[in-house]
Design an enzyme around this catalytic site. Sequence first.
Site, PDB file in Angstrom:
ATOM      1  N   GLU A   1       0.825  -1.205   0.000  1.00 13.29           N
ATOM      2  CA  GLU A   1       0.000   0.000   0.000  1.00 13.29           C
ATOM      3  C   GLU A   1       0.865   1.264   0.000  1.00 13.29           C
ATOM      4  OE1 GLU A   1      -2.676  -0.467   3.316  1.00 13.29           O
ATOM      5  OE2 GLU A   1      -4.058  -1.652   2.114  1.00 13.29           O
TER       6      GLU A   1
ATOM      7  N   GLU B   1      -6.468  -7.852   0.030  1.00 16.21           N
ATOM      8  CA  GLU B   1      -6.803  -8.045   1.438  1.00 16.21           C
ATOM      9  C   GLU B   1      -8.248  -7.636   1.677  1.00 16.21           C
ATOM     10  OE1 GLU B   1      -4.195  -6.013   4.103  1.00 16.21           O
ATOM     11  OE2 GLU B   1      -2.444  -6.389   2.853  1.00 16.21           O
TER      12      GLU B   1
END
Length: 479
Positions: free
Chosen positions: A124, A269
């Site tokens: 991320e 995720e």
Amino acid sequence: MGLYNNTMFLAVWFCIVSQCFLAKGVFGFACNWGTRSTHPLPPKIVVQLLKDNGFDKVKLFEADPAALRALGRSSIEVMVGIPNDLLASLASNVNNAEAWVSQNVSTFISKNGVNIRYVAVGNEPFLKSYNGMFVQSTFPALKNIQAALIKAGLGRQVKATVPLNADVYQSGSGLPSGGDFRPDIHNQMMAIIKFLNQNGAPLAINIYPFLSLDADPNFPKEFAFFNGSAQPVVDGSKTYTNVLDANFDTLVSALEKNGFGSMPIIIGEVGWPTDGSSNANVKNAQRFNQGLFDRIVKKQGSPKRSTPPDIYVFGLLDEDAKSTDPGNFERHWGIFNYDGSLKYPLNLGGGKSLVPAKGVKYLPKHWCVMSPQASTSDPNFAQSMSNACTYADCTSISPGSSCGNLDPKMNASYAFNMYYQTMDQRKDACNFNNLSMVTKIDPSPPQDPSRRFVASNCLVILFPLFPVHSISYDLCQFQ
């Protein structure tokens, strides 16, 4: 945060990642395996846990040698991660990327038979909360890793990608059809997507309905789940009944808008924690994850894409050493407790249910609790509690958590014992200024069997230490 106020599914930027993914259909599940634990389970036990529950794909957040060796010749497909703090080095010199690939990919494939399929470059890296720290290094690092894979003869077998948070795209209209990439990173996103497309790699996006709900008191709770009764969101000919589909299709719209409508997507995720906030509890986690597993078994896609993506559910095991900067829930994302025991039942389809880890051994049944003679008015009480919780995980007794309503003495016993077990029951680990004592009598109140899954978040699941492991006990009063 909601489609109703134009921000629903978009306020997930503060999440720090870590863990589990499921493959399409009933042919196998997969899981992110995080290792931020004071007492991680032995890797061989974790690999067996994966096999016993039908997980055939796993993601590691870093190239942990013990985990990779344990995965050798297991046939489990592996995605191995590169932490963000390595991006600058990998971006600056292709030789650094070649050395990383040689050490962490080629070696484990050739010598250990690890079935590595992806390299996750960064984690991320475009989060808004990073203030652009990794924006300039991510794409060069991705290119260098892919070049290193090709040079090593692994370009067809192993693909490099970048797991991104859902905050890389947004919707001006608040509807999925209005999706586009953030203006501040639009050029970087286009470069990455074009590169992934040229190399046959998927785009990986992390989506967190829990964070949407937890961050916004006005978020329609039922819209976070798959069997909710929230008012549907209508976007032209498409109707959305849950935030996961709405978020995913916002990304699809962004890709279509920029000429990559057929780009393969992985949901890197998604999951639900069981503790650490009022919305993070066993009941909600079981409801969300069961709905998610059901969708995967049914091969259910989104309104804009009928073909389902691979979904990496977050996560496999709780991690008591993770940073709590995003929230106390960050240590409680696992579908299993720290020691691989079950938190709640899940139906995996085909008559299969989750089963716990095997071969876990425990320390002797000794507990450190507050002495009956001690008083909470003792001048050393507050400091002793603080010291214990500095080095042990006390997130379950924080306000809003599963054990947040304990009385002061029970709070102290919880904290003292967590420290005692974390320190492997050392003799000096139950020495809190004469406030504590070691007991061989289980201090747990009796469980109410009718509420065992709802209340099980109050269990202090203590940390495996091989060959002898700590124990599980409950100091929480069930409501």
